[in-house]
Motif scaffolding. Structure first.
Motif, mmCIF file in Angstrom:
data_model
loop_
_atom_site.group_PDB
_atom_site.id
_atom_site.type_symbol
_atom_site.label_atom_id
_atom_site.label_comp_id
_atom_site.label_asym_id
_atom_site.label_seq_id
_atom_site.Cartn_x
_atom_site.Cartn_y
_atom_site.Cartn_z
ATOM 1 N N LEU A 91 0.831 -1.208 0.000
ATOM 2 C CA LEU A 91 0.000 0.000 0.000
ATOM 3 C C LEU A 91 0.861 1.252 0.000
ATOM 4 O O LEU A 91 0.560 2.223 -0.704
ATOM 5 N N GLU A 92 1.924 1.238 0.782
ATOM 6 C CA GLU A 92 2.812 2.397 0.833
ATOM 7 C C GLU A 92 3.501 2.606 -0.511
ATOM 8 O O GLU A 92 3.600 3.733 -1.005
ATOM 9 N N ARG A 94 2.371 1.630 -3.444
ATOM 10 C CA ARG A 94 1.348 2.068 -4.391
ATOM 11 C C ARG A 94 1.034 3.552 -4.208
ATOM 12 O O ARG A 94 0.857 4.285 -5.185
ATOM 13 N N GLU A 95 0.984 4.006 -2.952
ATOM 14 C CA GLU A 95 0.692 5.410 -2.661
ATOM 15 C C GLU A 95 1.814 6.318 -3.179
ATOM 16 O O GLU A 95 1.546 7.356 -3.789
ATOM 17 N N THR A 96 3.068 5.935 -2.958
ATOM 18 C CA THR A 96 4.173 6.758 -3.455
ATOM 19 C C THR A 96 4.212 6.754 -4.979
ATOM 20 O O THR A 96 4.510 7.784 -5.600
ATOM 21 N N ARG A 98 1.569 6.429 -6.924
ATOM 22 C CA ARG A 98 0.447 7.274 -7.363
ATOM 23 C C ARG A 98 0.806 8.752 -7.252
ATOM 24 O O ARG A 98 0.529 9.547 -8.151
ATOM 25 N N LYS A 99 1.464 9.116 -6.143
ATOM 26 C CA LYS A 99 1.860 10.515 -5.984
ATOM 27 C C LYS A 99 2.901 10.917 -7.021
ATOM 28 O O LYS A 99 2.892 12.035 -7.514
#
Length: 196
Positions: A91-92, A94-96, A98-99
């Motif tokens: 998740l971390e 994927r979040e980075t 996406r950003k």
């Protein structure tokens, strides 16, 4: 006949407990394992409350907690912990990702004749509060600035009065370190003139 009696101990009022809450998941540290960000919570606790970290995450505390479980339960707990840490890591990541791939569009839109507005979209994907950023734009460029829904109605964008697209580009790239410069694009929109 008056006997002095020792005053009976009056029931004491319960004292207030001081509860520490995690700075990452906002749960008490004893319950961080249920929040999904165990690794970050553990790092935060070690930095801010080392005594509580030693009490909760020391080898003795972990072994004592595991010794009360049966062998099957220990195996399940180890497997669940591995799954949770792997899920949190993905998740971390994927979040980075996406950003890093989120684009910020700065458009200069012609309203009528020589009047322009500058529309900034995509800032919310980088975790910025649009109302605060709009207020900063209004103060910095001495113009009206507001948060509006975009044309599709799905997201929000910041509308700034006037043609300040180049200044906004410079302001965003200088003041927000989490936004890479290659993710900020300037676009010019013109209203189509009707044939007639």
């Amino acid at each position: 006949m008056s006997e002095e009696t020792a005053p009976e101990s009056a029931p004491t009022e319960p004292s207030a407990r001081k509860v520490i809450y995690c700075g990452v998941c906002t749960l008490p540290p004893e319950y961080c394992e249920f929040g999904g960000t165990v690794k970050k919570c553990e790092e935060w606790l070690e930095e801010h409350h080392p005594d509580m970290h030693a009490r909760l995450y020391s080898d003795e505390a972990v072994n004592a907690a595991l010794s009360t479980l049966s062998l099957d339960a220990q195996k399940r707990a180890a497997k669940d912990a591995a799954k949770k840490s792997a899920r949190a890591a993905t998740l971390e990541a994927r979040e980075t990702e996406r950003k890093a791939s989120a684009k910020i569009l700065i458009k200069r839109v012609e309203r009528n004749k020589r009047k322009y507005v500058t529309v900034v979209s995509g800032l919310d994907a980088h975790g910025l509060d649009l109302k605060k950023v709009a207020k900063e734009f209004g103060k910095k460029f001495a113009t009206g600035s507001s948060v509006t829904k975009n044309a599709s109605g799905l997201g929000e964008e910041i509308t700034v009065q006037g043609d300040v697209s180049d200044e906004i580009y410079d302001f965003v790239t200088e003041n927000y370190e989490g936004i890479p410069e290659e993710n900020v694009d300037c676009v010019e929109d013109k209203k189509k003139k009707g044939a007639g």
